[in-house]
Design an enzyme around this catalytic site. Structure first.
Site, PDB file in Angstrom:
ATOM      1  N   TYR A  65       0.431  14.078   1.384  1.00 31.19           N
ATOM      2  CA  TYR A  65       0.096  14.599   2.721  1.00 31.19           C
ATOM      3  C   TYR A  65       0.206  16.126   2.802  1.00 31.19           C
ATOM      4  O   TYR A  65       0.551  16.674   3.851  1.00 31.19           O
ATOM      5  CB  TYR A  65       0.966  13.929   3.798  1.00 31.19           C
ATOM      6  N   GLU A  92       0.811  -1.223   0.000  1.00 34.90           N
ATOM      7  CA  GLU A  92       0.000   0.000   0.000  1.00 34.90           C
ATOM      8  C   GLU A  92       0.844   1.272   0.000  1.00 34.90           C
ATOM      9  O   GLU A  92       0.785   2.050   0.942  1.00 34.90           O
ATOM     10  CB  GLU A  92      -0.884   0.033   1.252  1.00 34.90           C
ATOM     11  N   PRO A  93       1.628   1.513  -1.028  1.00 28.80           N
ATOM     12  CA  PRO A  93       2.399   2.756  -1.046  1.00 28.80           C
ATOM     13  C   PRO A  93       1.497   3.973  -1.269  1.00 28.80           C
ATOM     14  O   PRO A  93       0.562   3.914  -2.070  1.00 28.80           O
ATOM     15  CB  PRO A  93       3.338   2.562  -2.238  1.00 28.80           C
ATOM     16  N   TYR A  98       5.281  17.729  12.298  1.00 30.23           N
ATOM     17  CA  TYR A  98       6.364  16.754  12.470  1.00 30.23           C
ATOM     18  C   TYR A  98       7.758  17.374  12.396  1.00 30.23           C
ATOM     19  O   TYR A  98       8.742  16.643  12.466  1.00 30.23           O
ATOM     20  CB  TYR A  98       6.322  15.680  11.361  1.00 30.23           C
ATOM     21  N   ARG A 146       2.808   7.739  -0.118  1.00 33.70           N
ATOM     22  CA  ARG A 146       3.789   8.822  -0.290  1.00 33.70           C
ATOM     23  C   ARG A 146       4.701   8.602  -1.504  1.00 33.70           C
ATOM     24  O   ARG A 146       4.924   9.515  -2.295  1.00 33.70           O
ATOM     25  CB  ARG A 146       4.646   8.882   0.982  1.00 33.70           C
ATOM     26  N   CYS A 186      -1.753  33.028  11.311  1.00 33.65           N
ATOM     27  CA  CYS A 186      -1.554  33.762  12.549  1.00 33.65           C
ATOM     28  C   CYS A 186      -1.060  32.793  13.622  1.00 33.65           C
ATOM     29  O   CYS A 186      -1.804  32.392  14.514  1.00 33.65           O
ATOM     30  CB  CYS A 186      -2.887  34.386  12.947  1.00 33.65           C
ATOM     31  N   GLU A 187       0.202  32.384  13.486  1.00 39.37           N
ATOM     32  CA  GLU A 187       0.766  31.325  14.310  1.00 39.37           C
ATOM     33  C   GLU A 187       2.283  31.380  14.119  1.00 39.37           C
ATOM     34  O   GLU A 187       2.755  31.225  12.988  1.00 39.37           O
ATOM     35  CB  GLU A 187       0.208  29.992  13.765  1.00 39.37           C
ATOM     36  N   ARG A 196       2.945  20.004   7.555  1.00 44.33           N
ATOM     37  CA  ARG A 196       3.906  18.971   7.965  1.00 44.33           C
ATOM     38  C   ARG A 196       5.085  19.503   8.766  1.00 44.33           C
ATOM     39  O   ARG A 196       5.646  18.801   9.581  1.00 44.33           O
ATOM     40  CB  ARG A 196       4.372  18.158   6.747  1.00 44.33           C
TER      41      ARG A 196
HETATM   42  N1  LLP Z   1      -1.308   1.682   4.644  1.00 42.07           N
HETATM   43  C1  LLP Z   1      -1.705   2.035   5.865  1.00 42.07           C
HETATM   44  C2  LLP Z   1      -2.538   1.128   6.633  1.00 42.07           C
HETATM   45  C3  LLP Z   1      -1.327   3.271   6.403  1.00 42.07           C
HETATM   46  O1  LLP Z   1      -1.707   3.587   7.630  1.00 42.07           O
HETATM   47  C4  LLP Z   1      -0.540   4.157   5.622  1.00 42.07           C
HETATM   48  C5  LLP Z   1      -0.146   5.462   6.142  1.00 42.07           C
HETATM   49  C6  LLP Z   1      -0.170   3.748   4.331  1.00 42.07           C
HETATM   50  C7  LLP Z   1      -0.566   2.497   3.880  1.00 42.07           C
HETATM   51  C8  LLP Z   1       0.632   4.619   3.403  1.00 42.07           C
HETATM   52  O2  LLP Z   1       1.898   4.898   3.889  1.00 42.07           O
HETATM   53  P1  LLP Z   1       2.957   5.683   2.980  1.00 42.07           P
HETATM   54  O3  LLP Z   1       3.378   4.750   1.864  1.00 42.07           O
HETATM   55  O4  LLP Z   1       2.297   6.895   2.459  1.00 42.07           O
HETATM   56  O5  LLP Z   1       4.071   6.003   3.895  1.00 42.07           O
HETATM   57  N2  LLP Z   1       0.522  12.263   7.635  1.00 42.07           N
HETATM   58  C9  LLP Z   1       1.809  11.612   7.760  1.00 42.07           C
HETATM   59  C10 LLP Z   1       1.783  10.214   7.216  1.00 42.07           C
HETATM   60  C11 LLP Z   1       0.782   9.337   7.899  1.00 42.07           C
HETATM   61  C12 LLP Z   1       0.728   7.975   7.282  1.00 42.07           C
HETATM   62  C13 LLP Z   1      -0.396   7.185   7.836  1.00 42.07           C
HETATM   63  N3  LLP Z   1      -0.551   5.904   7.262  1.00 42.07           N
HETATM   64  C14 LLP Z   1       2.851  12.460   7.038  1.00 42.07           C
HETATM   65  O6  LLP Z   1       2.518  13.543   6.547  1.00 42.07           O
HETATM   66  O7  LLP Z   1       4.028  12.106   7.025  1.00 42.07           O
END
Ligand code: LLP
Length: 431
Positions: free
Chosen positions: A390, A290-291, A334, A293, A361-362, A330
């Site tokens: 994201y 499940e990619p 983070y 990002r 305003c932060e 972000r």
């Molecule tokens: N599958 C599941 C069950 C997940 O919870 C996530 C991400 C993904 C796949 C996708 O992960 P990726 O390949 O995108 O890393 N908002 C945060 C990232 C939160 C990710 C949550 N779950 C950020 O901006 O870094």
């Protein structure tokens, strides 16, 4: 200098994104504006798909995690590329329905899906529900029974792995709100309970250990632990056909980042999976990934207009832009790092350290703290890079700021995928 292959410089010395001139885009669509290189998104989809075909002999499926970036146009691209889709809310599911996505290829996640969301999923024929916990299991079985349907499920499992990433995006360890734990026996109990439920059909196991991870080792470890669990389930008479290993592969945000090659990663994990399958005498399950990002982040950049440069002698120089934490939260969430280029002259020599500040305003509303940039002035267009994941999906209306549009570039041609919000949109639900 360029953290993404989407970027180039044209003969006028102007930054191009997916071959389209960034200054022309800023003029035509206004700023701030998210720009996405559709060709690179498609290329990334194919890299994953080809690697899965190569290393699992076609017995695999890549699901795009739509939380990274979702809109109807994106879902259509995913459909055309033949991938499946991970959705995590009624809203993401609704987007998929409206984009005519094949529902059997949708996997529905979430640690607290509501009854309405589950009903929508069952009615619309979502392929598989990734069940988070036992309460949801019971709720789902009742809903399926009432609708006279049988629903495919897999549990989200915490394999007990600490991946080295930001703690907010680390999810495989036991202290996590997501999923059922392996080491306490909770996961096994959950499967035994599910087996008794008439309207549920167990198809697989799922885990996701975290996000923006650069090492291969935690993924190999997770695959090995999950295969071991499949063997344990088999011993209990529970047959598993699919193993979903989640997403989480890191991407290059700043020049010093060194992400892993996705094909190499998939190959390394596939070796572990095959080895454990042989050792434990279990059939190779269908492998899902499940990619999110890594499909979209590098394909995006956000263009801002600089409003002013505030020099505080011996302290810091703030360069203010017309967006900020409302379109990219972000940094404030983070402390994430980004790289930027002066879009009207990306090859100009960096000469001074500045901080790129947003307009909210932060005080913490920064986009980039301490980056060496060429001389910047009001009216310049700044491109913040690798904002494809994201950013739009996490944007808010803080300070009642309308969300920017999304412009997709295909074959060098920009076109609108999401319109800019208006002030009318901002007040449309006010009574
Ligand atoms: N599958 C599941 C069950 C997940 O919870 C996530 C991400 C993904 C796949 C996708 O992960 P990726 O390949 O995108 O890393 N908002 C945060 C990232 C939160 C990710 C949550 N779950 C950020 O901006 O870094």
């Amino acid at each position: 200098m360029f953290v993404s292959e989407s970027l180039s410089v044209d003969e006028r010395g102007v930054l191009c994104i997916g071959g389209a001139n960034a200054i022309d885009i800023a003029k035509e669509f206004g700023t701030p504006v998210y720009v996405m290189d559709e060709d690179l998104i498609r290329k990334n989809c194919r890299i994953y798909k080809d690697a899965m075909d190569k290393h699992y002999g076609g017995n695999g499926l890549v699901l795009y995690a739509s939380k990274a970036f979702s809109c109807k146009r994106m879902v259509k691209i995913v459909k055309e590329e033949g991938l499946g889709l991970d959705v995590v809310s009624g809203g993401e599911l609704y987007t998929a329905i409206k984009a005519d996505f094949p529902m059997e290829k949708v996997y529905f996640h979430g640690n607290n899906k509501t009854e309405d969301e589950l009903s929508l999923a069952v009615t619309s024929g979502v392929g598989t529900i990734v069940v988070d916990n036992i309460f949801e299991l019971e709720k789902l079985n009742t809903i399926a029974e009432n609708k006279g349907k049988t629903v495919n499920i897999m549990f989200r499992i915490k394999p007990g792995i600490d991946a080295h990433t930001h703690e907010f995006v680390m999810t495989g360890q036991i202290d996590s709100k997501f999923g059922v734990a392996l080491e306490t026996g909770e996961a096994m109990e959950a499967y035994k309970t599910a087996k008794q439920m008439k309207n549920l059909n167990i198809v697989g196991v799922h885990c996701h250990i975290g996000s923006q991870i650069f090492d291969i080792q935690p993924f190999e470890h997770a695959a090995s632990v999950m295969m071991g669990f499949i063997a344990d389930l088999k011993a209990e008479g529970i047959k598993i056909e699919q193993m979903n290993l989640g997403g989480g592969y890191g991407i290059k945000y700043v020049p010093e980042d060194n992400p892993i090659d996705y094909d190499a990663y998939i190959e390394a994990v596939s070796k572990v999976v095959k080895k454990v399958a042989a050792e434990k005498g279990i059939e190779m399950p269908k492998i899902l990934m499940e990619p999110g990002r890594s499909i979209v982040a590098s394909a995006g950049a956000t263009l801002y207009k600089i409003g002013g440069v505030k020099e505080i002698p011996d302290v810091r120089t703030y360069v203010s832009v017309d967006g900020g934490m409302a379109d990219n939260p972000r940094f404030i969430m983070y402390g994430s790092k980004y790289h930027a280029l002066l879009a009207n002259n990306p090859l100009a020599q960096p000469e001074k350290e500045v901080t790129i500040a947003g307009k909210c305003c932060e005080s913490g509303d920064l986009l980039i703290k301490d980056i060496k940039m060429p001389k910047l002035k009001a009216g310049d267009i700044l491109a913040v890079l690798a904002t494809g994941a994201y950013n739009y999906s996490m944007a808010s209306n803080y300070n009642r700021i309308p969300r920017p549009p999304v412009v997709m570039v295909s074959g060098g041609k920009p076109s609108l995928a999401v319109k800019r919000e208006t002030y009318e949109d901002i007040i449309k639900n006010d009574i």
